[in-house]
Every structure is written in C-alpha cells, then in structure tokens.
Motif scaffolding. Structure first.
Motif, mmCIF file in Angstrom:
data_model
loop_
_atom_site.group_PDB
_atom_site.id
_atom_site.type_symbol
_atom_site.label_atom_id
_atom_site.label_comp_id
_atom_site.label_asym_id
_atom_site.label_seq_id
_atom_site.Cartn_x
_atom_site.Cartn_y
_atom_site.Cartn_z
ATOM 1 N N ILE A 1 -55.666 -37.117 5.128
ATOM 2 C CA ILE A 1 -55.384 -36.827 3.689
ATOM 3 C C ILE A 1 -56.339 -36.446 3.098
ATOM 4 C CG2 ILE A 1 -54.785 -38.099 1.656
ATOM 5 C CD1 ILE A 1 -52.970 -39.534 3.753
ATOM 6 N N THR A 2 -57.664 -36.992 3.328
ATOM 7 C CA THR A 2 -58.787 -36.406 2.424
ATOM 8 C C THR A 2 -59.539 -35.126 3.050
ATOM 9 O OG1 THR A 2 -60.450 -37.819 3.591
ATOM 10 C CG2 THR A 2 -59.290 -38.811 1.611
ATOM 11 N N LEU A 3 -59.032 -34.590 3.968
ATOM 12 C CA LEU A 3 -59.763 -33.304 4.662
ATOM 13 C C LEU A 3 -59.573 -32.177 3.656
ATOM 14 C CD1 LEU A 3 -61.359 -32.701 7.171
ATOM 15 C CD2 LEU A 3 -59.093 -31.853 8.146
ATOM 16 N N PRO A 4 -58.762 -31.906 3.299
ATOM 17 C CA PRO A 4 -58.499 -30.718 2.223
ATOM 18 C C PRO A 4 -59.669 -30.783 1.089
ATOM 19 C CG PRO A 4 -56.422 -31.507 2.695
ATOM 20 C CD PRO A 4 -57.172 -32.525 3.310
ATOM 21 N N LEU A 5 -60.024 -32.008 0.753
ATOM 22 C CA LEU A 5 -60.738 -32.216 -0.209
ATOM 23 C C LEU A 5 -62.303 -31.544 0.138
ATOM 24 C CD1 LEU A 5 -60.346 -35.769 -1.488
ATOM 25 C CD2 LEU A 5 -59.341 -33.700 -2.519
ATOM 26 N N GLU A 6 -62.354 -31.359 1.174
ATOM 27 C CA GLU A 6 -63.619 -30.715 1.802
ATOM 28 C C GLU A 6 -63.936 -29.381 1.093
ATOM 29 O OE1 GLU A 6 -67.346 -29.885 3.825
ATOM 30 O OE2 GLU A 6 -66.310 -31.519 2.990
ATOM 31 N N LEU A 7 -62.657 -28.756 0.918
ATOM 32 C CA LEU A 7 -62.867 -27.295 0.487
ATOM 33 C C LEU A 7 -63.608 -27.165 -0.587
ATOM 34 C CD1 LEU A 7 -59.154 -26.077 1.237
ATOM 35 C CD2 LEU A 7 -61.372 -25.680 2.400
ATOM 36 N N VAL B 1 -68.745 -32.003 1.487
ATOM 37 C CA VAL B 1 -69.672 -33.286 2.176
ATOM 38 C C VAL B 1 -69.888 -33.026 3.621
ATOM 39 C CG1 VAL B 1 -68.974 -35.604 2.540
ATOM 40 C CG2 VAL B 1 -68.440 -34.786 0.553
ATOM 41 N N TYR B 2 -68.991 -32.510 4.102
ATOM 42 C CA TYR B 2 -69.112 -32.378 5.787
ATOM 43 C C TYR B 2 -70.163 -31.259 5.958
ATOM 44 C CZ TYR B 2 -65.018 -35.097 6.715
ATOM 45 O OH TYR B 2 -64.259 -36.395 6.725
ATOM 46 N N ARG B 3 -70.471 -30.275 4.996
ATOM 47 C CA ARG B 3 -71.407 -29.294 5.225
ATOM 48 C C ARG B 3 -72.753 -29.573 4.864
ATOM 49 N NH1 ARG B 3 -67.689 -25.039 1.922
ATOM 50 N NH2 ARG B 3 -65.717 -25.495 3.075
ATOM 51 N N ARG B 4 -72.776 -31.165 4.330
ATOM 52 C CA ARG B 4 -74.279 -31.720 4.218
ATOM 53 C C ARG B 4 -74.255 -32.950 4.918
ATOM 54 N NH1 ARG B 4 -73.808 -31.456 -2.169
ATOM 55 N NH2 ARG B 4 -71.753 -32.289 -1.617
ATOM 56 N N ALA C 1 -64.030 -41.756 0.644
ATOM 57 C CA ALA C 1 -64.584 -42.176 -0.819
ATOM 58 C C ALA C 1 -65.446 -40.996 -1.346
ATOM 59 C CB ALA C 1 -64.961 -43.672 -1.050
ATOM 60 N N ILE C 2 -66.413 -40.621 -0.556
ATOM 61 C CA ILE C 2 -67.316 -39.730 -0.968
ATOM 62 C C ILE C 2 -66.674 -38.356 -1.225
ATOM 63 C CG2 ILE C 2 -69.637 -38.430 -0.269
ATOM 64 C CD1 ILE C 2 -70.297 -41.159 1.087
ATOM 65 N N LEU C 3 -65.786 -38.023 -0.106
ATOM 66 C CA LEU C 3 -65.044 -36.790 -0.312
ATOM 67 C C LEU C 3 -64.268 -36.733 -1.509
ATOM 68 C CD1 LEU C 3 -63.636 -36.078 3.341
ATOM 69 C CD2 LEU C 3 -64.810 -34.359 1.700
ATOM 70 N N THR C 4 -63.565 -37.873 -1.817
ATOM 71 C CA THR C 4 -62.690 -37.853 -3.148
ATOM 72 C C THR C 4 -63.486 -37.961 -4.452
ATOM 73 O OG1 THR C 4 -61.161 -39.447 -1.957
ATOM 74 C CG2 THR C 4 -61.161 -39.370 -4.544
ATOM 75 N N PHE C 5 -64.808 -38.572 -4.343
ATOM 76 C CA PHE C 5 -65.569 -38.634 -5.594
ATOM 77 C C PHE C 5 -66.251 -37.262 -5.838
ATOM 78 C CE2 PHE C 5 -69.912 -38.705 -7.322
ATOM 79 C CZ PHE C 5 -69.790 -39.174 -8.372
ATOM 80 N N GLU C 6 -66.623 -36.500 -4.994
ATOM 81 C CA GLU C 6 -67.490 -35.022 -4.899
ATOM 82 C C GLU C 6 -66.151 -34.156 -5.339
ATOM 83 O OE1 GLU C 6 -70.485 -34.043 -4.778
ATOM 84 O OE2 GLU C 6 -71.319 -36.130 -4.550
ATOM 85 N N ALA C 7 -64.977 -34.375 -4.878
ATOM 86 C CA ALA C 7 -64.037 -33.482 -5.243
ATOM 87 C C ALA C 7 -63.416 -33.556 -6.634
ATOM 88 C CB ALA C 7 -62.700 -33.654 -4.312
#
Length: 118
Positions: free
Chosen positions: A16-22, A26-29, A88-94
């Motif tokens: 569910i949160t994977l699309p937020l990476e766009l 977060v995963y790129r750091r 949670a970090i993904l959501t916050f950063e998005a």
C-alpha cells in the motif's frame, strides 16, 4: 489464513505504501532509513525479548509461523519493527514533499495573479 495473517498484513502495508516511494525517495536513501529505523527496532526487540523471558509477553501460536529469533521473538515481530516504521516514514516524506509542492504551486499562482492585476 491462520499463521500467515500477520505476514499478510505486513506485506499489505508494504504494498500500500510502495507507490509513495515515487515522491518520497525513502528507499533511495538506505543509510538514512537504516539510521532511523534500526535504533528503535533494536530497542523494542530487546524490550520484547526481556518481556518474553519474564513471562509478561507472549504471542498466540495460531497467528505466527513459529519461526523464532534469539530471545524467543517471532520473526513477524521483528519484521513489524522494521516494516511499520518504514511505512510511516514513507507516508511522512510523501506528505511533506507533496505539501511543499502544493505550497510552490500556490506561490506561483499568486505571483501570476499579482502580475495580471498590474
């Protein structure tokens, strides 16, 4: 579902949160992510191990795979302490990135309006 329920829920959180990476990146750091998640995860894993050893905390075998880490911690619990903070970090950063983008768009729109009013 039984023993796979916990893992399915954790997997759903990731999906569910994977699309937020766009937008969040977060995963790129990975070093930032590890430095953020690891200390808290270790703290709570130690806390869980102590609670399990004291008999104050346990996990229903019907809802875990039975794979346990040192200290009697189910693998699902260790994954929880990594996956949920990461989501949670993904959501916050998005949200932060999107909010900044919207603020820039509003500023640009206001500039265009003020130029048109001149």
């Amino acid at each position: 579902m039984g023993t796979a329920e916990y893992l399915i829920v954790l997997g759903a959180c990731v999906l569910i949160t994977l699309p937020l990476e766009l937008r969040a990146r977060v995963y790129r750091r990975p070093s930032r992510l590890v430095l953020t998640v690891l200390p808290v995860s270790v703290l709570f894993l130690v806390w869980d191990a102590l609670a399990i050893a004291a008999g104050a905390w346990n996990f229903d075998p019907a809802f875990i795979t039975g794979i346990r880490l040192p200290g009697g911690i189910p693998v699902e619990e260790a994954l929880f302490f990594v996956i949920i903070p990461t989501c949670a970090i993904l959501t916050f950063e998005a949200v932060k990135t999107t909010s900044a983008l919207l603020a820039r768009l509003r500023t640009h729109k206001n500039r265009v309006k003020s130029r048109a009013a001149r």
